[in-house]
Design a protein around this motif. Structure first.
Motif, PDB file in Angstrom:
ATOM      1  N   ARG A 117      -1.826  -3.854  -6.976  1.00  0.00           N
ATOM      2  CA  ARG A 117      -2.735  -5.004  -6.864  1.00  0.00           C
ATOM      3  C   ARG A 117      -2.055  -6.277  -7.343  1.00  0.00           C
ATOM      4  O   ARG A 117      -2.134  -7.321  -6.697  1.00  0.00           O
ATOM      5  N   GLY A 139      -8.615  -2.295  -2.593  1.00  0.00           N
ATOM      6  CA  GLY A 139      -8.605  -1.293  -3.661  1.00  0.00           C
ATOM      7  C   GLY A 139      -9.699  -0.263  -3.512  1.00  0.00           C
ATOM      8  O   GLY A 139      -9.517   0.918  -3.838  1.00  0.00           O
ATOM      9  N   SER A 146      -4.807   5.617   1.725  1.00  0.00           N
ATOM     10  CA  SER A 146      -3.695   4.985   1.010  1.00  0.00           C
ATOM     11  C   SER A 146      -2.349   5.274   1.670  1.00  0.00           C
ATOM     12  O   SER A 146      -1.322   4.746   1.260  1.00  0.00           O
ATOM     13  N   VAL A 165       0.844  -1.206   0.000  1.00  0.00           N
ATOM     14  CA  VAL A 165       0.000   0.000   0.000  1.00  0.00           C
ATOM     15  C   VAL A 165       0.875   1.250   0.000  1.00  0.00           C
ATOM     16  O   VAL A 165       0.586   2.248  -0.667  1.00  0.00           O
ATOM     17  N   LEU A 218       1.711   3.201  -3.170  1.00  0.00           N
ATOM     18  CA  LEU A 218       0.665   3.825  -3.990  1.00  0.00           C
ATOM     19  C   LEU A 218       0.990   5.251  -4.421  1.00  0.00           C
ATOM     20  O   LEU A 218       0.411   5.748  -5.382  1.00  0.00           O
ATOM     21  N   GLN A 252      -8.779   4.101  -2.188  1.00  0.00           N
ATOM     22  CA  GLN A 252      -9.095   5.265  -3.037  1.00  0.00           C
ATOM     23  C   GLN A 252      -9.642   6.434  -2.229  1.00  0.00           C
ATOM     24  O   GLN A 252      -9.713   7.548  -2.717  1.00  0.00           O
ATOM     25  N   TRP A 271      -2.616   1.822  -8.943  1.00  0.00           N
ATOM     26  CA  TRP A 271      -3.248   0.744  -8.177  1.00  0.00           C
ATOM     27  C   TRP A 271      -3.087  -0.615  -8.861  1.00  0.00           C
ATOM     28  O   TRP A 271      -2.840  -1.630  -8.196  1.00  0.00           O
ATOM     29  N   GLU A 272      -3.189  -0.642 -10.173  1.00  0.00           N
ATOM     30  CA  GLU A 272      -3.133  -1.926 -10.874  1.00  0.00           C
ATOM     31  C   GLU A 272      -1.837  -2.684 -10.590  1.00  0.00           C
ATOM     32  O   GLU A 272      -1.838  -3.893 -10.385  1.00  0.00           O
TER      33      GLU A 272
END
Lengths: 500, 500
Positions: free
Chosen positions: B245, B263, B318, B233, B236, B267, B241-242
């Protein structure tokens, strides 16, 4: 970690026994093993963490820092008064940069572990990094100060202010100038700082490496023995002449006649009269180096007379100083202490400043060997701290460790929000203010906090005051209280806490 | 040294060939040998000294120091405004003191070479030494700042202000207090400092480790994966994010469903409204830790509202922060930069301050594990320097590197003694004064020196002035000259150079 070392030690003893090593050696290692075991409390498995700072270092708490800041302020003010700029360099240098600069003392340098990459060492003084900085940036002309910590793996004597990590406060003048003008200014600076700090009576001893070398030559010391005999002379502040003489003759193989001739010279100290006398000395005046040194010394004393400081400066032929890199004038300031009340001679309690001219050091770093003449002085701050700390402890003076002007307090409960609002207003107006981190502190505790920390004012909010648009301002010392309109509060706090 | 290394390398290659080592390996070592030879200029005997400072470090020249002092002054003024004391600790600690505090980053610690005695490491931050200091001195209550250099064997990126030796400016509040009051003050301090320094718009992101852990729990992250998912995290701010993840699912073996639930949470950012919304969140509000964290966050925002700074504070799910020792609120301040002039969203250009609550660290040092709750903030001074340096270079502003008020000069020859006498009088009166170290400097050179260094006044002595008992005072900017009686000179210089 300790448990691991213990296991290693046990393994060592086992192997030594196996290899039938000398019984004495084995006994020694067994003793060490037992000691380590005792330290671990007999429990190999349980790790005992040692809560301490490294040998020869210390933390500075708020009180020590308050003293330290006072001393630094006096010193920095003086350096700035003389138009110095300031620089800073890293705490470590390439190991190579320090190599060959400190003679025998090189063994005291802290090296960093080789973790891949460059080999590094912690700086030993600020002079060599300064010379490296000048050569690297091709600077031929600068007057700068540098205050920073340096590192020496020496035997610490912390009560006397000798540490492995300690501050140096250096002022240096680099550049090609007319003789002895910058040198005289360095001595003026020492005089100003020691006077400002009010450490008691002091004396600045002055000599010149060229006079020393000339003296050695005319006394019949072979050239090859100059440096080692010089380091014997350097011990005269700690040893009587007889011991120094026997070191020269016994350990260092100097002829007794040469030693005796040196013995006569190193007793001499004085002022302009002594310089004149030595300029007439039939032997010394024939030596080119000595003559140059003496003539510069004369010029120096002329300038010191203009500065009005000859009263505390002594031309002293026994001053030698340890470091290799000096090439001209050298000096050292010592504090004098009345030994008793019967008017007997005062004795030195140790050096608090020292320095000299080093015209060759920058050239050692320059690829083309270009020289930049330098002269400088280093203030020995740790010994000064020790003295001031002891003085302050002996006195009744209470040292404040914060500068808070006002505590925002409340007499009733449930006023945290109002206190936070007010303290925030004060911060935004530039007032140094605090608030206790409690929802409902007792007024007594808030007042006690002011007493303990020396906060001079309390701004008290209460239901009634909030309604009336005022704040109650209390002067801690007199317990006087007066209501101030909220919009005038900042101004009133400033008025109350401005220095007279 | 380099020649020696070269010989060792040649010996290594010789032995490898003898031992018939793998041809690839031999080739590699031969290449290294040739490289070293080239570096030495093909001359093995001649030593090539490398004139540089260690990788990742820099010298501060007078100009950089002038900027540095401005920044430090702003920061120290703020810390003192909040009633902080100051402490200092050694640059190195027992290696053991640093062990187990920094997680993966421990590999970046500089160790000292084992030269006999204790094993030492350079400090990695100021927080661990602070905790050691508190435990060692059994201090349970202090508000202190500490400004000093710390050391990390990281990949330097010097143009962006990332060094191996760099300053940290830390402010911490230790003690058992009512919740979130000291935490709110830390944020107020960040707000004050960043506003004072005028670095442009900024944003302070806030989160809480307990909210993060609660979020992980309700998203279905197994307890054992909390820290590693937390460090994902933490990326970020640099990765979309992708990517984060796929790291969670791919490398760290988290279920895609859990990742997707995270996720959604990460945000989210906002203020009091978001806190209220999450307190109503059917899953999160059921988690004890998350609930505690959210309730404290609400309290924090109430206090920040009283301080009037919620406009620049964002509760951001985040934000994770790397260090292991945080236990509660965490925060990080970033500078915002308008990406273009078309009103598009501003983007962060990097963190300039960060901190949080670490209630367990002091207990790690205490023999009985007694805890002292702490919260603090660290100002990332190097990035701020870089920005201000660039700003000042872009601007036309000329930075003075000395504070000299007056140059003592002469128009005629043979007046060195008179100049020295006068400058000495001025020093003794506390005036910042300089004199050129030349016997007979030209007036033009003396005036030029003032222009170059920004000295505002020149005190000119001449035959006539000496006879008349006056000094000619010249204002450099206007070239105006006026005769001042010698006894009034100090006062006149003070008047001319006092800040309006």
């Amino acid at each position: 970690m300790a448990a691991e070392a213990l296991r290693e030690q046990a393994e060592l003893v086992r192997r030594m026994k196996q290899d039938k090593a000398e019984p004495d050696m084995v006994a020694k290692e067994v003793a060490k093993l037992l000691e380590m075991k005792a330290e671990l409390g007999g429990d190999e498995g349980k790790h005992k963490f040692v809560l301490k700072n490294p040998k020869g270092t210390r933390d500075y708490g708020p009180k020590q820092m308050a003293i330290r800041e006072r001393v630094f302020n006096a010193i920095i003010t003086c350096f700035k008064r003389h138009g110095a700029e300031v620089i800073d360099t890293p705490v470590f240098e390439l190991k190579e940069t320090l190599t060959g600069k400190y003679g025998e003392d090189s063994k005291l340098i802290y090296d960093l572990k080789d973790q891949g990459g460059e080999l590094l060492s912690l700086r030993y003084d600020l002079t060599v990094p300064f010379a490296r900085y000048l050569a690297m940036n091709k600077i031929t002309n600068i007057k700068r100060y540098h205050i920073a910590k340096v590192y020496r793996r020496d035997n610490p004597a912390m009560t006397r202010g000798r540490y492995r990590e300690f501050y140096q406060c250096d002022f240096d003048i680099a550049g090609q100038f007319d003789p002895m003008i910058p040198d005289a200014e360095c001595l003026k600076i020492v005089h100003e700082i020691l006077s400002d700090l009010q450490l008691g009576d002091f004396l600045i001893k002055v000599n010149d490496r060229r006079i020393l070398d000339g003296m050695f030559a005319v006394c019949g010391v072979p050239d090859s023995k100059f440096r080692t005999i010089c380091s014997s002379v350097d011990k005269l502040d700690k040893m009587p002449w007889e011991e120094v003489r026997s070191e020269m003759v016994g350990e260092k193989g100097l002829s007794p006649e040469a030693a005796d001739r040196i013995g006569e010279y190193v007793q001499l100290h004085g002022g302009m009269d002594l310089i004149e006398q030595l300029l007439q000395d039939p032997k010394l005046s024939q030596n080119k180096m000595a003559k140059e040194g003496l003539e510069d010394m004369k010029l120096l004393f002329e300038y010191l007379t203009l500065f009005g400081i000859t009263g505390k400066v002594s031309f002293d032929l026994s001053l030698a100083r340890g470091l290799d890199y000096y090439t001209g004038v050298i000096y050292e300031a010592v504090l004098l202490q009345q030994q008793n009340n019967h008017g007997e001679e005062s004795v030195g309690v140790g050096s608090v400043a020292g320095g000299g001219r080093y015209d060759g050091l920058v050239g050692m770093f320059d690829p083309k060997g270009r020289k930049v003449p330098c002269v400088g002085v280093s203030i020995g701050i740790e010994r000064i701290f020790s003295i001031l700390e002891q003085k302050l402890e002996a006195s009744e003076e209470k040292i404040r460790t914060t500068e808070t002007q006002v505590l925002v307090a409340s007499a009733q409960k449930k006023l945290l929000e109002e206190r936070l609002k007010l303290v925030s207003e004060l911060w935004d107006a530039g007032i140094k203010a605090e608030v206790l981190y409690k929802k409902n502190p007792k007024l007594l505790n808030q007042l006690q906090y002011c007493e303990d920390t020396g906060i001079p004012l309390v701004a008290i909010v209460g239901e009634q005051e909030l309604k009336d648009g005022v704040v109650k301002l209390r002067i801690v010392a007199t317990r006087e209280e007066v209501n101030i309109r909220r919009e005038s509060l900042v101004e009133e706090i400033r008025r109350q806490t401005s220095q007279p």
